[in-house]
Enzyme design. Sequence first.
Site, short mmCIF file in Angstrom:
data_model
loop_
_atom_site.label_atom_id
_atom_site.label_comp_id
_atom_site.label_asym_id
_atom_site.label_seq_id
_atom_site.Cartn_x
_atom_site.Cartn_y
_atom_site.Cartn_z
N ASP A 1 -0.72 -0.25 6.10
CA ASP A 1 -0.23 0.24 7.11
C ASP A 1 -1.21 -0.27 8.44
OD1 ASP A 1 -2.60 1.47 6.42
OD2 ASP A 1 -1.48 3.39 6.44
N ASP B 1 0.82 -1.14 -0.02
CA ASP B 1 0.16 -0.01 0.00
C ASP B 1 0.89 1.23 -0.12
OD1 ASP B 1 -2.44 1.32 0.17
OD2 ASP B 1 -2.18 1.86 2.27
N ASP C 1 -6.79 -1.69 5.75
CA ASP C 1 -6.31 -2.77 4.81
C ASP C 1 -6.47 -4.05 5.54
OD1 ASP C 1 -4.77 -1.05 2.97
OD2 ASP C 1 -3.14 -0.88 4.46
#
Length: 628
Positions: A509, A316, A513
């Site tokens: 992070d 990401d 997610d």
Amino acid sequence: MTSKQKKMLIRISAAALSMAAALFLPEGELPQAVSFLAAYVIIGWDVVYQAVRGLFCGRIFDEHFLMSLATIGAICTRQYAEAAAVMLFYQVGELFQGYAVGRSRKSIAALMDIRPAFANVERGGEILAVEPEEVAVGERILVRPGEKIPLDGLVCAGVSVVDTAALTGESVPREVAPGDEIISGCVNRSGLLHIEVTKAFSESTVSKILELVENAESKKARAESFISRFARYYTPCVVLGALLLFLLPPLFFGGAWDMWMNRALIFLVISCPCALVISVPLSFFGGIGCASGRGILVKGGVYLEQLAKAEVIVLDKTGTLTKGSFSVTEIFPVGMKKSELLELAALAESHSNHPVALSILKAWGKKAESVQIKGLQELPGRGVQAEIEGKAVCVGNRRLMEEIGIFCAEPEAYGTVVHVATEGRYAGCLVVSDEVKPEAAAALSALKKQGVKTTVMFTGDVQKVAEKVTKTLPIDRVCAELLPTDKVAGVERLLQETSSRGTLIFVGDGINDAPVLTRADVGIAMGAMGQDAAIEAADIVLMDDSLLKITQAMHIARRTMRIVWQNIVLALGLKVVVLLLGAIGLAGMWAAVFADVGVSVLAISNAMRALRFKEHNERTEAQGSADL
């Protein structure tokens, strides 16, 4: 050394002295036999007891049964010295194994030490020391210098420096002041802190981490499961083999019964699967312990095994490849002043915890206490909408603007563009910039050299911003303008492209997610201190936000798997050779002792290497090398 290990050491010493005394007695006489048998009883009574107990509990074909059957058989054939020696060296191997397991547990035990013993809670004007489980959400606790932070909370009063070494593996001091969030497990180093508890102990960071570590052993790697299944079938087979070795040659070839019985007993001693059954799980446990000591929490050996086979790594962008510390760099108003546009955006984002929203609020520098805000709604992957002082306001990306029928051009500026519309009219945009982490390029290069074939970046930003971020990074593919559901679909497409021997790793992070972390072969949440969703959803949790931790995790995983396969080849290879030699009479009882205890000691010694992480590897990683 534990008290149990000390007692075993005394027994080993006593048995060794009894055996040494027997060597000075007349050979073949009763006193010598009694001395050897005394040594056997001193050192082997518990093994025989466990074997007999196993017969009544359904555990017939275990190592205790094999050792007892072989040594009692040796005694029946008057091989007293060999029987005592086999049992003595078996117990020496067990002692060494216990020491090895103890050492591997120490690194995890050090992490377990983050559990606080008490909490100083303020009640009725008094400070009471109570169990952390007894403190309720909303109560205030007092943490003195040198004490562990017992619960997650918000600093109400006091300024201090907290040590995060127990969580991150590195001593990274962090300054805290009133208004700052603070998590359990850290150590207060300087000032007196008053903290308002925001989570019960069962939901706190330290509790979740301890639960994660305690359950790590339950998720076995494929190699561990294979060894467990192998041992269940292997042991009965070798017992049958020893029986056939004892019966067939005398019956069909006229061999001497005592000679073939001796070879069958040697066969049993050699075949004991201790080296495999112990060293392989110990290797994984050592790897997990090594990782935990560096602030890398692995939920089980299966994830180390999959990480070692990583072929595709998806990262990401925000908070992973970039610092996640945004700042408003440019403001482009349409029909209003810059300050008015900034205020409008800040009011709409006033209840959001997204890094972009926080940067806008920081740039505004005020509080929305007296402003009437209604109907606030977060739109995942697009932005927010609300009614501010009776006016409909939408703040978000270009996709949100298109949904409400407003088409706007992206400004020629680096960063994330946040568009603002009010009452169906375009009001302008803000540019929020983020910095790429300084170690990102080196870490990605190291991963490439470690065997990762494809690196992919996922982001919700527009393609132009995404491409600017990757200009200095060795990224193979970029997927931009993704909603959370798009990320899951993107991972599923990449999984189809990944070879059957490789795995896909997703690194995020941990803020939003969780679905993607769960869908990947291995989900890695980084910088996840205090983030419940990340700790729950991820398979590996990095306790700080350094990308170099991923290269360290990869190094530990690959090294652990090398050690596992070395032990499998070593144990099986040597045992097969000595089994064949024993069956044809070229290996005696002493060779059998080496094949059992010696191979176990060698395999366990090799497994212990999984605990170590050499400092020069860290320096190599920092330079972006893969010679790990």
